[in-house]
Design a protein around this motif. Structure first.
Motif: not given
Length: 333
Positions: A183, A189-191, A193, A220, A241, A245-247, A274
């Protein structure tokens, strides 16, 4: 003629014996605390002094010290869980909450406490306190957070077991093999990986706050990277997420889920995830929300490990939260 010691002498002798016994007890206590500190550091010392030590104990599959949900989960690996009725509820702009029932064998066996957060309106930070001297409410007050959830794994001394970034400072091991997820919150960005296709050093570059964790419950490609014993049950926490794109952050109220079951459940749940990354579990798996009049507090209690045919249970008190050496917090921008 009988001889007897004066009363004052007898009292003095008794007093000397009591002083010696007390001294021996204090020495034993000091040695015990010294041993705790030598092995567990400040983390263990704080737990011992505050009566919050949790120990592993051997149990059977039907042991009454486990919850009914855990006993059901151990009964058959094929026992599956399906989502119950669910809807998101907005409590502030860009911040939604919900509770997702976990149904199995015709009844609710667990519940996911969920939050869905827009990273454009809220920032995410990772903070640590290896001594374990901060519990959920302590972190909420100290950070002024809208939400706090436990973070990734820590060692017996409370230090990060995986690479972290906290307020721009790199923490945790320098050498580490990671192929699950991280995270990452950065100015860009905040996502989450996916570390199967990216080195964690690169993923964490430029991050303000970040943490590597495992396993990746939802990848993914829609698969799961769980490789764990199906009997490993615990209170669970995760960060994910969705397609927008929301957490999404979640914690369970019971310990029905193995990692395998949790991954399967999240892929079937109406959350549009996702990616989903597991966080640490067990008594440390806690979540709190305080925002615009809404309040939530949930603390973990159980963790079950399996070694061959032996089951070991770690459980904390039902009425008290454990210390949280690593947290992920959400604050308004």
């Amino acid at each position: 003629m009988s001889l007897s010691m004066p009363r004052s002498y007898r009292f003095s002798a008794l007093w000397r014996v009591l002083v010696r016994v007390l001294g021996a007890l204090l020495l034993l206590a000091a040695l015990a605390l010294g041993g705790v500190y030598a092995y567990w550091g400040d983390h263990g010392l704080h737990a011992a002094l505050h009566g919050s030590v949790t120990l592993w104990t051997t149990v059977s599959a039907d042991d009454a010290r486990m919850s009914a949900a855990m006993r059901l989960a151990l009964h058959d690996r094929a026992v599956s869980a399906t989502p119950g009725a669910f809807a998101w509820r907005s409590i502030a702009e860009g911040f939604e909450v919900g509770e997702l029932p976990v149904m199995a064998a015709g009844a609710e066996v667990d519940r996911l406490l969920l939050a869905r957060v827009d990273p454009a309106r809220y920032r995410f930070i990772v903070r640590t306190s290896p001594a374990g001297d901060r519990k959920l409410d302590d972190w909420m007050r100290e950070l002024g957070a809208a939400l706090v959830i436990n973070g990734s794994y820590f060692s017996r001394t409370g230090e990060p077991d995986t690479p972290l970034v906290s307020a721009g400072v790199r923490l945790g091991p320098r050498r580490y093999i990671a192929n699950h997820g991280a995270f990452v919150a950065s100015p860009q960005s905040t996502r989450i990986r996916d570390l199967a296709t990216e080195d964690w050093h690169i993923a964490l570059q430029g991050a303000d706050d970040a943490m590597v964790s495992f396993p990746l419950l939802v990848a993914s490609d829609g698969t799961s990277r769980v490789h764990a014993d199906w009997r490993w049950l615990a209170n669970r926490s995760f960060v994910g997420q969705d397609g927008g794109g929301r957490i999404v952050l979640g914690s369970t109220t019971d310990a029905f889920f193995s990692l395998e079951r949790l991954g399967n459940f999240l892929r079937a749940a109406p959350l549009e995830l996702t990616l989903a990354l597991n966080l640490d579990g067990g008594p440390v798996a806690s979540q709190g929300i305080t925002l615009d009049g809404y309040r939530r507090r949930s603390c973990g209690r159980f963790e079950l490990n399996a070694h061959d045919d032996r089951l070991s249970l770690l459980y904390g008190p039902a009425s008290r939260c454990s210390g949280m050496p690593i947290v992920l917090a959400v604050l308004p921008r």
